[in-house]
Design an enzyme around this catalytic site. Structure first.
Site, PDB file in Angstrom:
ATOM      1  N   SER A   8     -42.913  53.365  -6.346  1.00 53.78           N
ATOM      2  CA  SER A   8     -43.914  52.312  -6.326  1.00 53.78           C
ATOM      3  C   SER A   8     -44.952  52.597  -5.249  1.00 53.78           C
ATOM      4  O   SER A   8     -44.622  52.651  -4.054  1.00 53.78           O
ATOM      5  CB  SER A   8     -43.254  50.961  -6.044  1.00 53.78           C
ATOM      6  OG  SER A   8     -44.265  50.035  -5.678  1.00 53.78           O
ATOM      7  N   HIS A  33     -45.187  53.778 -10.473  1.00 51.30           N
ATOM      8  CA  HIS A  33     -45.086  52.327 -10.623  1.00 51.30           C
ATOM      9  C   HIS A  33     -46.195  51.662  -9.806  1.00 51.30           C
ATOM     10  O   HIS A  33     -46.356  51.926  -8.610  1.00 51.30           O
ATOM     11  CB  HIS A  33     -43.704  51.876 -10.149  1.00 51.30           C
ATOM     12  CG  HIS A  33     -43.409  50.428 -10.379  1.00 51.30           C
ATOM     13  ND1 HIS A  33     -42.921  49.937 -11.582  1.00 51.30           N
ATOM     14  CD2 HIS A  33     -43.521  49.351  -9.560  1.00 51.30           C
ATOM     15  CE1 HIS A  33     -42.743  48.633 -11.476  1.00 51.30           C
ATOM     16  NE2 HIS A  33     -43.105  48.248 -10.260  1.00 51.30           N
ATOM     17  N   ASP A  35     -47.949  48.074  -8.717  1.00 49.16           N
ATOM     18  CA  ASP A  35     -47.690  46.636  -8.585  1.00 49.16           C
ATOM     19  C   ASP A  35     -48.973  45.856  -8.372  1.00 49.16           C
ATOM     20  O   ASP A  35     -49.602  45.960  -7.312  1.00 49.16           O
ATOM     21  CB  ASP A  35     -46.773  46.397  -7.378  1.00 49.16           C
ATOM     22  CG  ASP A  35     -45.355  46.866  -7.636  1.00 49.16           C
ATOM     23  OD1 ASP A  35     -44.761  46.420  -8.631  1.00 49.16           O
ATOM     24  OD2 ASP A  35     -44.840  47.680  -6.844  1.00 49.16           O
ATOM     25  N   MET A  37     -50.577  42.229  -7.799  1.00 49.36           N
ATOM     26  CA  MET A  37     -50.221  40.867  -7.373  1.00 49.36           C
ATOM     27  C   MET A  37     -51.479  40.049  -7.163  1.00 49.36           C
ATOM     28  O   MET A  37     -52.440  40.537  -6.562  1.00 49.36           O
ATOM     29  CB  MET A  37     -49.462  40.927  -6.047  1.00 49.36           C
ATOM     30  CG  MET A  37     -48.232  41.810  -6.095  1.00 49.36           C
ATOM     31  SD  MET A  37     -47.447  41.860  -4.478  1.00 49.36           S
ATOM     32  CE  MET A  37     -46.093  42.983  -4.819  1.00 49.36           C
ATOM     33  N   HIS A  66     -47.020  47.062 -13.357  1.00 46.97           N
ATOM     34  CA  HIS A  66     -46.222  45.835 -13.269  1.00 46.97           C
ATOM     35  C   HIS A  66     -47.129  44.699 -12.814  1.00 46.97           C
ATOM     36  O   HIS A  66     -47.539  44.657 -11.660  1.00 46.97           O
ATOM     37  CB  HIS A  66     -45.076  46.093 -12.272  1.00 46.97           C
ATOM     38  CG  HIS A  66     -44.233  44.896 -11.972  1.00 46.97           C
ATOM     39  ND1 HIS A  66     -43.382  44.857 -10.889  1.00 46.97           N
ATOM     40  CD2 HIS A  66     -44.094  43.696 -12.599  1.00 46.97           C
ATOM     41  CE1 HIS A  66     -42.752  43.692 -10.870  1.00 46.97           C
ATOM     42  NE2 HIS A  66     -43.177  42.965 -11.883  1.00 46.97           N
ATOM     43  N   MET A  68     -47.854  41.137 -11.665  1.00 49.28           N
ATOM     44  CA  MET A  68     -47.318  39.884 -11.115  1.00 49.28           C
ATOM     45  C   MET A  68     -48.495  38.938 -10.995  1.00 49.28           C
ATOM     46  O   MET A  68     -48.953  38.595  -9.896  1.00 49.28           O
ATOM     47  CB  MET A  68     -46.655  40.164  -9.750  1.00 49.28           C
ATOM     48  CG  MET A  68     -45.311  40.860  -9.917  1.00 49.28           C
ATOM     49  SD  MET A  68     -44.810  41.748  -8.435  1.00 49.28           S
ATOM     50  CE  MET A  68     -45.610  43.314  -8.735  1.00 49.28           C
ATOM     51  N   MET A 137     -36.004  42.239 -11.906  1.00 47.53           N
ATOM     52  CA  MET A 137     -36.352  42.153 -10.486  1.00 47.53           C
ATOM     53  C   MET A 137     -35.064  41.982  -9.681  1.00 47.53           C
ATOM     54  O   MET A 137     -34.310  41.035  -9.888  1.00 47.53           O
ATOM     55  CB  MET A 137     -37.281  40.962 -10.226  1.00 47.53           C
ATOM     56  CG  MET A 137     -38.673  41.094 -10.830  1.00 47.53           C
ATOM     57  SD  MET A 137     -39.533  42.626 -10.434  1.00 47.53           S
ATOM     58  CE  MET A 137     -39.571  42.572  -8.643  1.00 47.53           C
ATOM     59  N   ASP A 175     -36.159  46.920 -10.223  1.00 45.19           N
ATOM     60  CA  ASP A 175     -37.287  46.918  -9.295  1.00 45.19           C
ATOM     61  C   ASP A 175     -36.988  46.070  -8.054  1.00 45.19           C
ATOM     62  O   ASP A 175     -36.888  44.845  -8.142  1.00 45.19           O
ATOM     63  CB  ASP A 175     -38.528  46.381 -10.018  1.00 45.19           C
ATOM     64  CG  ASP A 175     -39.791  46.557  -9.196  1.00 45.19           C
ATOM     65  OD1 ASP A 175     -39.736  47.168  -8.108  1.00 45.19           O
ATOM     66  OD2 ASP A 175     -40.845  46.075  -9.655  1.00 45.19           O
ATOM     67  N   GLY A 176     -36.865  46.753  -6.904  1.00 47.33           N
ATOM     68  CA  GLY A 176     -36.718  46.049  -5.631  1.00 47.33           C
ATOM     69  C   GLY A 176     -35.463  46.443  -4.877  1.00 47.33           C
ATOM     70  O   GLY A 176     -34.349  46.323  -5.397  1.00 47.33           O
ATOM     71  N   GLY A 177     -35.654  46.967  -3.687  1.00 46.17           N
ATOM     72  CA  GLY A 177     -34.515  47.278  -2.824  1.00 46.17           C
ATOM     73  C   GLY A 177     -33.648  48.427  -3.310  1.00 46.17           C
ATOM     74  O   GLY A 177     -32.488  48.527  -2.903  1.00 46.17           O
ATOM     75  N   GLY A 197     -39.929  51.870  -3.740  1.00 43.33           N
ATOM     76  CA  GLY A 197     -41.145  51.870  -2.936  1.00 43.33           C
ATOM     77  C   GLY A 197     -40.874  52.368  -1.539  1.00 43.33           C
ATOM     78  O   GLY A 197     -41.062  53.550  -1.211  1.00 43.33           O
TER      79      GLY A 197
END
Ligand code: DX5
Ligand code: ZN
Length: 219
Positions: A8, A33, A35, A37, A66, A68, A137, A175-177, A197
């Site tokens: 990301s 990826h 993002d 927002m 992606h 958001m 997520m 996606d995330g962590g 990311g």
């Protein structure tokens, strides 16, 4: 099937975006990826069209965008024109999700749906056949660098079950962590694509980190 890695760029250095995209081009990364927002759907603003255009000028890999944002329908054509290969919208942001997915596919992009951590998998029962990618997520969307929510494993298993039962071809993206601590367990549960990311861009050697993560995801 080969499991894919999608770094990301939210965690990239935007003052050196060409350098960072070239690093991804020359790495084992599968997708890039991206993002987006809007400060409304999520409490943060990332970047918009000019930055994505700049990324596209250098990118040699699939652009996995992606969104958001609220009202994604308004921008579908524009995201196509600036190079999105996969366009993912949030379930929670789409009143007429089925229509949105058809509009994305009509533009020749793959259609993705992202689910917030609180949204149950069965919300996708009636659209799963229309989806190319489900983005689960594993943090609350809006920021990079958050810690992974453990409940995600259970959702991956439920989603895999829904996909197999229905005969859908949807890929499962997390996606995330994501780190080397959870990558193997995620693919064992059924994940196909791992977004990372901070773990990639904050590493001393991002290229090596991507390579190792991909090996781990395919071990
Ligand atoms: C969060 C974004 C993620 C984010 C992941 O809202 O959708 O793609 O960049 O960042 P890390 O891997 O740092 O959690
Ligand atoms: Zn994302």
């Amino acid at each position: 099937m080969t499991r894919l890695i999608a770094p990301s760029v939210l965690a990239a250095d935007f003052a050196n975006i060409q350098r960072d995209i070239e690093m991804l081009n020359n790495s084992d990364a599968d997708w890039i990826h991206i993002d987006v927002m809007d400060g409304v759907f999520v409490p943060n603003i990332s970047f918009g069209m000019p930055v994505i255009k700049a990324i596209q000028r250098h990118a040699k890999k699939m652009m996995d965008v992606h969104l958001m944002i609220v009202n994604p329908d308004q921008y579908i054509k524009e995201f196509k024109s600036i190079g999105a290969d996969i366009l993912t919208v949030h379930y929670e942001a789409c009143t007429h999700l089925h229509r949105t997915l058809q509009a994305i596919k009509l533009e020749g992009m793959q259609a993705g749906v992202a689910l917030n951590p609180h949204t149950p998998i069965n919300a996708l029962e009636d659209v799963i056949m229309d989806i190319d990618l489900v983005c689960l997520m594993s943090v609350n969307p809006g920021f990079g660098g958050q810690s992974f929510i453990e409940n995600t494993y259970k959702k991956v298993i439920q989603l895999k079950h829904l996909i197999e039962q229905s005969g859908s071809k949807a890929k499962i993206e997390i996606d995330g962590g994501v780190t080397d601590q959870n990558a193997h367990k995620l693919v064992s549960a059924g994940a196909d694509v791992l977004v990372a990311g901070s773990f990639v861009f904050k590493a001393d050697n991002p290229t090596e980190t991507i390579k190792n993560l991909r090996l781990l995801a395919n071990s």
